[in-house]
Design an enzyme around this catalytic site. Structure first.
Site, mmCIF file in Angstrom:
data_model
loop_
_atom_site.group_PDB
_atom_site.id
_atom_site.type_symbol
_atom_site.label_atom_id
_atom_site.label_comp_id
_atom_site.label_asym_id
_atom_site.label_seq_id
_atom_site.Cartn_x
_atom_site.Cartn_y
_atom_site.Cartn_z
ATOM 1 N N CYS A 108 0.721 -1.287 0.082
ATOM 2 C CA CYS A 108 0.045 -0.168 0.029
ATOM 3 C C CYS A 108 0.913 1.247 -0.141
ATOM 4 O O CYS A 108 0.301 2.532 -0.362
ATOM 5 C CB CYS A 108 -0.717 0.059 1.151
ATOM 6 S SG CYS A 108 -0.009 0.007 2.823
ATOM 7 N N ASN A 109 2.047 1.189 0.500
ATOM 8 C CA ASN A 109 3.002 2.462 0.640
ATOM 9 C C ASN A 109 3.828 2.651 -0.708
ATOM 10 O O ASN A 109 4.354 3.644 -0.752
ATOM 11 C CB ASN A 109 3.860 2.433 1.684
ATOM 12 C CG ASN A 109 3.135 2.375 3.155
ATOM 13 O OD1 ASN A 109 1.915 2.803 3.031
ATOM 14 N ND2 ASN A 109 3.825 2.274 4.261
ATOM 15 N N SER B 21 -2.650 -10.788 -13.851
ATOM 16 C CA SER B 21 -2.378 -10.228 -15.321
ATOM 17 C C SER B 21 -0.702 -9.729 -15.133
ATOM 18 O O SER B 21 -0.558 -9.071 -14.325
ATOM 19 C CB SER B 21 -3.402 -9.373 -15.727
ATOM 20 O OG SER B 21 -3.039 -8.599 -16.740
ATOM 21 N N MET C 260 -1.958 -4.770 -16.271
ATOM 22 C CA MET C 260 -3.603 -4.431 -15.828
ATOM 23 C C MET C 260 -4.270 -3.338 -16.718
ATOM 24 O O MET C 260 -5.355 -3.124 -16.493
ATOM 25 C CB MET C 260 -3.494 -3.730 -14.416
ATOM 26 C CG MET C 260 -2.981 -4.718 -13.448
ATOM 27 S SD MET C 260 -3.661 -6.451 -12.940
ATOM 28 C CE MET C 260 -5.282 -5.996 -12.817
ATOM 29 N N HIS D 21 10.963 1.259 -19.364
ATOM 30 C CA HIS D 21 10.284 1.448 -17.887
ATOM 31 C C HIS D 21 11.591 2.715 -17.269
ATOM 32 O O HIS D 21 12.517 2.548 -17.353
ATOM 33 C CB HIS D 21 10.060 0.140 -17.145
ATOM 34 C CG HIS D 21 8.786 -0.514 -17.493
ATOM 35 N ND1 HIS D 21 9.008 -1.286 -18.335
ATOM 36 C CD2 HIS D 21 7.818 -0.354 -17.258
ATOM 37 C CE1 HIS D 21 7.795 -2.014 -18.631
ATOM 38 N NE2 HIS D 21 6.863 -1.293 -17.791
ATOM 39 N N LYS E 14 12.723 0.215 -11.551
ATOM 40 C CA LYS E 14 12.193 -1.011 -11.915
ATOM 41 C C LYS E 14 13.202 -2.098 -11.917
ATOM 42 O O LYS E 14 14.290 -1.870 -12.434
ATOM 43 C CB LYS E 14 11.422 -1.302 -13.490
ATOM 44 C CG LYS E 14 10.830 -2.401 -13.502
ATOM 45 C CD LYS E 14 9.735 -2.294 -14.686
ATOM 46 C CE LYS E 14 9.164 -3.829 -15.152
ATOM 47 N NZ LYS E 14 8.437 -4.369 -14.207
HETATM 48 N N1 LIG Z 1 0.628 -5.826 -13.416
HETATM 49 C C1 LIG Z 1 0.542 -4.498 -13.842
HETATM 50 O O1 LIG Z 1 0.009 -3.817 -14.675
HETATM 51 C C2 LIG Z 1 1.677 -3.580 -13.149
HETATM 52 C C3 LIG Z 1 1.877 -2.408 -13.104
HETATM 53 C C4 LIG Z 1 2.742 -1.614 -12.368
HETATM 54 C C5 LIG Z 1 3.387 -2.254 -11.454
HETATM 55 N N2 LIG Z 1 3.238 -3.665 -11.138
HETATM 56 C C6 LIG Z 1 4.278 -4.425 -10.556
HETATM 57 O O2 LIG Z 1 3.872 -4.203 -9.042
HETATM 58 C C7 LIG Z 1 4.817 -4.476 -8.199
HETATM 59 C C8 LIG Z 1 5.037 -2.914 -7.377
HETATM 60 O O3 LIG Z 1 5.390 -1.777 -8.168
HETATM 61 P P1 LIG Z 1 5.660 -0.430 -7.391
HETATM 62 O O4 LIG Z 1 5.859 0.375 -8.688
HETATM 63 O O5 LIG Z 1 4.528 -0.019 -6.926
HETATM 64 O O6 LIG Z 1 6.679 -0.793 -6.541
HETATM 65 P P2 LIG Z 1 7.281 0.149 -5.448
HETATM 66 O O7 LIG Z 1 8.408 -0.422 -5.149
HETATM 67 O O8 LIG Z 1 7.006 1.503 -5.569
HETATM 68 O O9 LIG Z 1 6.282 -0.312 -4.068
HETATM 69 C C9 LIG Z 1 6.174 -1.713 -3.511
HETATM 70 C C10 LIG Z 1 5.861 -1.566 -2.142
HETATM 71 O O10 LIG Z 1 5.503 -2.979 -1.661
HETATM 72 C C11 LIG Z 1 6.339 -3.142 -0.574
HETATM 73 N N3 LIG Z 1 6.892 -4.493 -0.212
HETATM 74 C C12 LIG Z 1 7.887 -5.094 -0.932
HETATM 75 N N4 LIG Z 1 8.112 -6.243 -0.610
HETATM 76 C C13 LIG Z 1 7.002 -6.451 0.385
HETATM 77 C C14 LIG Z 1 6.610 -7.356 0.962
HETATM 78 N N5 LIG Z 1 7.502 -8.775 1.025
HETATM 79 N N6 LIG Z 1 5.667 -7.399 2.013
HETATM 80 C C15 LIG Z 1 4.970 -6.530 2.083
HETATM 81 N N7 LIG Z 1 5.045 -5.248 1.123
HETATM 82 C C16 LIG Z 1 6.251 -5.329 0.594
HETATM 83 C C17 LIG Z 1 7.444 -1.846 -0.299
HETATM 84 O O11 LIG Z 1 7.725 -1.330 0.993
HETATM 85 C C18 LIG Z 1 6.781 -1.064 -1.121
HETATM 86 O O12 LIG Z 1 6.075 -0.034 -0.482
HETATM 87 C C19 LIG Z 1 6.002 -4.561 -8.964
HETATM 88 O O13 LIG Z 1 6.265 -6.157 -9.208
HETATM 89 C C20 LIG Z 1 5.625 -4.120 -10.494
HETATM 90 O O14 LIG Z 1 6.601 -4.706 -11.421
HETATM 91 C C21 LIG Z 1 2.255 -4.372 -12.033
#
Ligand SMILES: NC(=O)c1ccc[n+]([C@@H]2O[C@H](COP(=O)([O-])OP(=O)(O)OC[C@H]3O[C@@H](n4cnc5c(N)ncnc54)[C@H](O)[C@@H]3O)[C@@H](O)[C@H]2O)c1
Length: 250
Positions: A9-10, A109, A112, A142, A146
């Site tokens: 969530c953060n 997916s 998304m 990206h 990433k």
């Molecule tokens: N499927 C899609 O369309 C899509 C789109 C965007 C991002 N993503 C994926 O979503 C994920 C997150 O992306 P983001 O840009 O928000 O990353 P981010 O690094 O900004 O956020 C990830 C968050 O998850 C938390 N986190 C990390 N490991 C954790 C754990 N083991 N338990 C609980 N919390 C944990 C971190 O503290 C952080 O706040 C990545 O894998 C990214 O590739 C997927």
């Protein structure tokens, strides 16, 4: 009203999901889970799923592949559907997702956004018309934060092309250790990382006298958050099983 727990969530995506849920009268975020367990909104944030004690209807995960086992464990124990948006899962984790979907509804997916799902349909059509007379290359771009490369979306696009070609193609990620011409039946996949690029995917069909290029550009992460929320609303009404964006669109 669908009660949502946001995993991650953060993070960048978690914040987007939180904001868009706040604008949606049918969704309420009741808790968040994040390694950095800081509450930034009106809901409680836990550092791990084992500590969550708030009733919910669905989990949306945008965290890290390392969190998968704990999320699935929690969702199975509480019979909760889960929307998995995180990328970078191992083959073993993908198998675990498949097995767990025999117990609870799981949505996964690689991307998304509805636009990317449309792109997947369009390139399948291109493959059926162009056949194997064109060299296929995928270039994805990206932001510099990433971690996984190539993107889950690039891999899934390559897999859907390969599938349409009777699995006859191999994927090439790096040509630097080769000193030879490009072979037929290859899909080259390249990753660019820089700045704040939200996400770009280019699928190139290079023929002898023409090049056909399909491009999808994401200008804001909101498109992924909106897709995840639509998937959560859909999934909260489903029985156990593995679902994807095609199911939501249908
Ligand atoms: N499927 C899609 O369309 C899509 C789109 C965007 C991002 N993503 C994926 O979503 C994920 C997150 O992306 P983001 O840009 O928000 O990353 P981010 O690094 O900004 O956020 C990830 C968050 O998850 C938390 N986190 C990390 N490991 C954790 C754990 N083991 N338990 C609980 N919390 C944990 C971190 O503290 C952080 O706040 C990545 O894998 C990214 O590739 C997927």
């Amino acid at each position: 009203m669908t009660r949502v727990i946001i995993s991650g969530c953060n993070g960048r995506m978690g914040r987007n999901v939180s904001r868009i849920c706040g604008e949606n009268d049918d969704m309420a975020v009741v808790a968040g889970v994040d390694l950095y367990g800081v509450a930034l909104d009106a809901y409680p944030v836990f550092t791990e799923f084992a500590k969550v004690d708030v009733p919910a209807d669905v989990v949306i995960d945008f965290s890290n592949a390392a969190a998968l086992e704990a999320i699935l464990d929690y969702c199975v124990k509480n019979r909760l559907p889960v929307v998995l948006c995180t990328t970078g899962y191992s083959d073993e984790q993908l198998e675990l997702i498949k097995e767990t979907s025999k117990v609870i509804p799981i949505f996964r997916s690689f991307n998304m956004s509805i636009g990317i799902n449309l792109l997947t349909d369009l390139i399948k059509k291109a493959v059926s018309v162009l056949g194997d007379g064109y060299d296929i290359e995928i270039v994805e771009k990206h932001h510099n934060k990433k971690k996984d490369a190539p993107s889950g979306t690039a891999l899934a696009l390559a897999e859907s092309i390969n599938h349409a070609m009777a699995d006859a193609y191999s994927f090439v990620y790096d040509r630097s250790d080769r000193f030879e011409q490009r072979r037929p039946k290859e899909i080259g996949i390249s990753a660019v990382r820089g700045g704040s690029i939200v996400g770009e995917h280019e699928v190139i069909f290079a023929g002898t006298d023409e090049v056909i290029t399909f491009t999808h550009t994401a200008y804001s992460r909101a498109i992924f958050a909106k897709g995840a929320i639509a998937a959560a609303a859909f999934l909260s009404r489903q029985k156990k099983g593995l679902y994807n964006m095609q199911d939501v669109i249908a």
